[in-house]
Enzyme design. Structure first.
Site, PDB file in Angstrom:
ATOM      1  N   SER A  14      11.863 -11.538  -1.525  1.00  0.00           N
ATOM      2  CA  SER A  14      11.291 -12.740  -1.521  1.00  0.00           C
ATOM      3  C   SER A  14      11.780 -13.527  -2.745  1.00  0.00           C
ATOM      4  O   SER A  14      11.411 -14.832  -2.689  1.00  0.00           O
ATOM      5  CB  SER A  14       9.620 -12.428  -1.685  1.00  0.00           C
ATOM      6  OG  SER A  14       9.403 -11.791  -2.742  1.00  0.00           O
ATOM      7  N   TYR A  45       6.133 -12.289  -1.825  1.00  0.00           N
ATOM      8  CA  TYR A  45       5.409 -11.682  -0.369  1.00  0.00           C
ATOM      9  C   TYR A  45       4.152 -11.249  -0.541  1.00  0.00           C
ATOM     10  O   TYR A  45       3.508 -10.890   0.209  1.00  0.00           O
ATOM     11  CB  TYR A  45       6.447 -10.725   0.149  1.00  0.00           C
ATOM     12  CG  TYR A  45       7.733 -11.422   0.778  1.00  0.00           C
ATOM     13  CD1 TYR A  45       7.531 -12.840   0.990  1.00  0.00           C
ATOM     14  CD2 TYR A  45       8.712 -10.753   1.174  1.00  0.00           C
ATOM     15  CE1 TYR A  45       8.723 -13.343   1.619  1.00  0.00           C
ATOM     16  CE2 TYR A  45       9.850 -11.210   1.833  1.00  0.00           C
ATOM     17  CZ  TYR A  45      10.143 -12.442   2.072  1.00  0.00           C
ATOM     18  OH  TYR A  45      11.233 -13.030   2.625  1.00  0.00           O
ATOM     19  N   GLY A  46       3.989 -10.648  -1.900  1.00  0.00           N
ATOM     20  CA  GLY A  46       2.657  -9.868  -1.894  1.00  0.00           C
ATOM     21  C   GLY A  46       1.519 -10.475  -1.933  1.00  0.00           C
ATOM     22  O   GLY A  46       0.167  -9.755  -1.679  1.00  0.00           O
ATOM     23  N   CYS A  76      12.689  -4.990  -0.978  1.00  0.00           N
ATOM     24  CA  CYS A  76      11.213  -5.443  -1.099  1.00  0.00           C
ATOM     25  C   CYS A  76      10.294  -4.554  -0.966  1.00  0.00           C
ATOM     26  O   CYS A  76      10.208  -4.141   0.448  1.00  0.00           O
ATOM     27  CB  CYS A  76      11.024  -6.677  -0.978  1.00  0.00           C
ATOM     28  SG  CYS A  76       9.329  -7.333  -0.934  1.00  0.00           S
ATOM     29  N   THR A  78       7.045  -4.563  -0.581  1.00  0.00           N
ATOM     30  CA  THR A  78       6.180  -5.321   0.456  1.00  0.00           C
ATOM     31  C   THR A  78       6.743  -5.612   1.700  1.00  0.00           C
ATOM     32  O   THR A  78       5.835  -5.376   2.485  1.00  0.00           O
ATOM     33  CB  THR A  78       5.569  -6.496  -0.250  1.00  0.00           C
ATOM     34  OG1 THR A  78       5.144  -6.246  -1.698  1.00  0.00           O
ATOM     35  CG2 THR A  78       4.552  -7.170   0.280  1.00  0.00           C
ATOM     36  N   CYS A 189       7.826  -2.221  -7.212  1.00  0.00           N
ATOM     37  CA  CYS A 189       8.216  -3.470  -6.640  1.00  0.00           C
ATOM     38  C   CYS A 189       9.553  -3.805  -7.387  1.00  0.00           C
ATOM     39  O   CYS A 189       9.825  -3.283  -8.461  1.00  0.00           O
ATOM     40  CB  CYS A 189       7.233  -4.722  -7.365  1.00  0.00           C
ATOM     41  SG  CYS A 189       7.817  -6.341  -7.004  1.00  0.00           S
ATOM     42  N   HIS A 191      11.103  -6.387  -8.493  1.00  0.00           N
ATOM     43  CA  HIS A 191      11.083  -7.193  -9.533  1.00  0.00           C
ATOM     44  C   HIS A 191      10.759  -6.393 -10.859  1.00  0.00           C
ATOM     45  O   HIS A 191      11.499  -6.758 -12.037  1.00  0.00           O
ATOM     46  CB  HIS A 191       9.922  -8.403  -9.609  1.00  0.00           C
ATOM     47  CG  HIS A 191      10.527  -9.359  -8.547  1.00  0.00           C
ATOM     48  ND1 HIS A 191      10.169  -9.196  -7.221  1.00  0.00           N
ATOM     49  CD2 HIS A 191      10.448 -10.699  -8.882  1.00  0.00           C
ATOM     50  CE1 HIS A 191      10.361 -10.257  -6.616  1.00  0.00           C
ATOM     51  NE2 HIS A 191      10.764 -11.297  -7.650  1.00  0.00           N
TER      52      HIS A 191
END
EC number: 5.1.1.3
Length: 283
Positions: A14, A45-46, A76, A78, A189, A191
């Site tokens: 995302s 997206y979460g 990702c 999610t 996640c 990130h």
């Protein structure tokens, strides 16, 4: 479209989180050409519904397969939880790899069987996550202390991250895990590896006098799984290793701000000459 070993690998997220996975893939498979898509117009997206996430993933997969990618990495957690089954059903002949929170390796290496899981709310609510968690609770008697890290993805996406805000968020999210005595933390996640040092630092201060927590980042496991599948399908690119006059390429695209993506490629991966271009995907 006929694929060969020189065909690129598609990777998407995302936003810029999937670059943490791209980093591992590029390190392990330096001869591979990589196409990265940041769906920044829809980050994070979460905070989207499962239907919205799946629609975006299907659109991006369609685009990447049309570009001739030989493998697709859904970088990702999610997006994987929401869409991986549908993607594999739609493209049964393709190599499609998703992310999975590292609950299993975390349970295996935890000394006290208490594991903290940092993830998005959507990942923690997914059937995929809950099924794996429940299975491991039964098999290993591990206690999983989960925390939805609302706002953390948006903060990491900022070109200039606010260090004070990051510290405050991490302190709030990690406190419950420290109280529970978790000796292992899962970065659920893609990130979060970009703030791993901050996570380790804050968590150490919350547990003075105790050994550093083990951090589980599944990006390297994804890269290793990708390598195995490429070898099995005789698609691993060895040409650029054998031919020193040719080097592999990394190209990045975004549905959001191209300047921001270029800045993050330089900041996070030191790729100051990586081409980054805008991308429009027809709904």
């Amino acid at each position: 479209m006929i694929l060969d070993s020189g065909s690129p690998i598609g990777i998407f997220d995302s936003g810029i989180g999937g670059l943490s996975v791209l980093r591992h893939i590029h390190a392990l498979l330096p001869a591979e050409n990589l196409l990265y898509i940041s769906d920044a117009a829809y980050v994070p997206y979460g905070e989207k519904s499962e239907q919205e996430i799946t629609a975006r993933c299907m659109l991006i997969a369609q685009h990447l397969f049309a570009q001739g990618v030989k493998a697709l990495v859904v970088a990702c957690n999610t997006a994987t939880a929401a869409s991986i089954q549908k993607l594999r059903a739609a493209y049964p002949e393709q190599i499609i790899i998703g992310m999975e929170p590292g609950l299993k390796p975390a349970a295996a290496c935890s000394n006290n069987h208490v594991v903290g899981v940092l993830a998005t709310q959507r990942t923690l609510q997914s059937e995929k996550y809950q099924r794996l968690r429940d299975q491991l609770i039964q098999e290993t008697q591990t206690r999983f202390v989960a925390q939805a890290c609302v706002g953390l993805v948006n903060l990491i996406e900022q070109t200039e991250m606010d260090a004070t805000e990051l510290e405050q968020l991490l302190h709030a999210y990690l406190q419950v895990m420290a109280n529970a005595g978790a000796d292992t933390l899962v970065l659920g996640c893609t990130h979060y590896p970009f703030v791993r040092e901050s996570i380790e630092s804050v968590y150490a201060r919350l547990r003075p006098g105790l050994a550093a927590a083990t951090i589980i980042d599944t990006g390297i496991a994804v890269a290793q799984h990708l390598q195995r599948l490429l070898i099995q399908n005789q698609l691993q690119n060895l040409h650029t290793i054998e031919d020193t006059t040719h080097s592999a390429s990394i190209a990045a695209y975004t549905t959001g701000d191209v300047t921001h993506l270029r800045s993050m490629l330089n900041k996070l991966l030191q790729l100051d000459n990586c081409p980054a271009s805008p991308l429009q995907l027809a709904e």
